[in-house]
Write an enzyme that holds these catalytic residues in place. Structure first.
Site, short mmCIF file in Angstrom:
data_model
loop_
_atom_site.label_atom_id
_atom_site.label_comp_id
_atom_site.label_asym_id
_atom_site.label_seq_id
_atom_site.Cartn_x
_atom_site.Cartn_y
_atom_site.Cartn_z
CG HIS A 109 -1.59 -3.45 5.46
ND1 HIS A 109 -2.50 -3.67 4.45
CD2 HIS A 109 -1.92 -4.33 6.44
CE1 HIS A 109 -3.33 -4.64 4.80
NE2 HIS A 109 -3.01 -5.05 6.01
CB SER A 112 -3.64 -8.26 6.27
OG SER A 112 -4.60 -7.27 6.47
N GLY A 113 -2.93 -9.72 3.44
CA GLY A 113 -1.83 -10.24 2.63
C GLY A 113 -2.10 -11.60 2.04
CG ASP A 157 -2.00 -3.00 1.09
OD1 ASP A 157 -0.83 -3.07 1.51
OD2 ASP A 157 -3.00 -3.35 1.75
N GLY A 192 -5.64 -10.46 10.53
CA GLY A 192 -4.77 -11.62 10.40
C GLY A 192 -4.83 -12.27 9.03
#
Length: 249
Positions: free
Chosen positions: A64, A204-205, A110, A202
């Site tokens: 995402h 994320s990932g 994801d 922020g």
């Protein structure tokens, strides 16, 4: 319930806004070189998502974070714990390799790989992280580490400095579709029971590590540090063969 419209969630962390106060949330500031694999993915010059360097030319992050974006509009910053210091090294991105089964509505699969345009020179401040083995598992309450440049409170204030925190892995006795609608075998749950330690927008990932190996990737949640609710992470072990096939790592 959690938000699944990522771009409407203010910073690519698929969560419901939380009214809780300051809480990564609840972490500590990292020392230089403490997390040499940490990446800040910058979209049009601003921090967008986290990532982890898994080879000199490859970053792993959440799907995402890259879906709907252009590689030419994003850069990877490595080798710094302070985004305002200009000490990090910046690299162009050649392409995104998004997992073909990624579902934006459910956040299943994801996962995304990012191929850099040039190899990153490794040193004391920049290094790759080893990934967990296929189907790697850990006992409930195992302590994991999360790190990122994401928001540090419910007002979505970004610190510009890398933070990290310890969180507990949650067992499948709780982390299952019966208790948490939407959970799949490609997801793991982790967090602090109080909710005062958590990932946020922020982050994320970014990485969740156990024994210095990449075990999970920040994906989605119910709010920044919601009491009694875990954050959800993409389970690296479940997708290890796809990662190997597409990254060579």
């Amino acid at each position: 319930m959690y938000c699944l419209l990522v771009l409407a969630c203010l910073g690519a962390y698929a969560i419901q806004p939380s009214a809780a106060g300051t809480r990564i949330i609840g972490g500590q500031f990292a020392l230089p070189g403490q997390f040499p694999h940490q990446v800040s993915l910058q979209l049009r010059g601003r921090h967008h998502c986290g990532g982890s360097l898994i080879s000199p030319t490859m970053i792993i992050t959440a799907a995402h974070c890259t879906i709907g974006q252009s590689p030419t509009q994003m850069r990877a910053i490595v080798g710094t714990t302070d985004l305002l210091s200009r000490a990090g090294k910046s690299f162009d991105i050649a392409k995104f390799i998004i997992h073909p089964q990624y579902n934006p509505q459910t956040q299943d699969y994801d996962l995304s790989l990012i191929q850099l345009s040039a190899a990153v020179p490794l040193d004391d401040d920049i290094d790759v992280i080893e990934m967990a083995d296929m189907e790697a598992n850990h006992a409930a309450d195992t302590v994991a580490t999360i790190s990122g440049f994401g928001a540090i409170n419910g007002n979505l204030q970004l610190p510009n400095r890398l933070k990290y925190a310890r969180v507990q892995l949650w067992s499948r006795d709780f982390c299952n579709p019966k208790n948490i609608p939407g959970v799949t075998d490609r997801m793991i749950c982790a967090g602090h029971p109080s909710g005062q330690v958590s990932a946020c927008q922020g982050d994320s990932g970014g990485p969740l590590t156990v024994d210095n190996k990449l075990f999970g990737i920040v994906s989605w949640g119910f709010g920044c540090g919601a009491a009694g609710k875990p954050a959800m992470y993409t389970y690296v072990g479940a997708l290890r063969s796809w990662i190997k096939q597409n990254s060579g790592v």
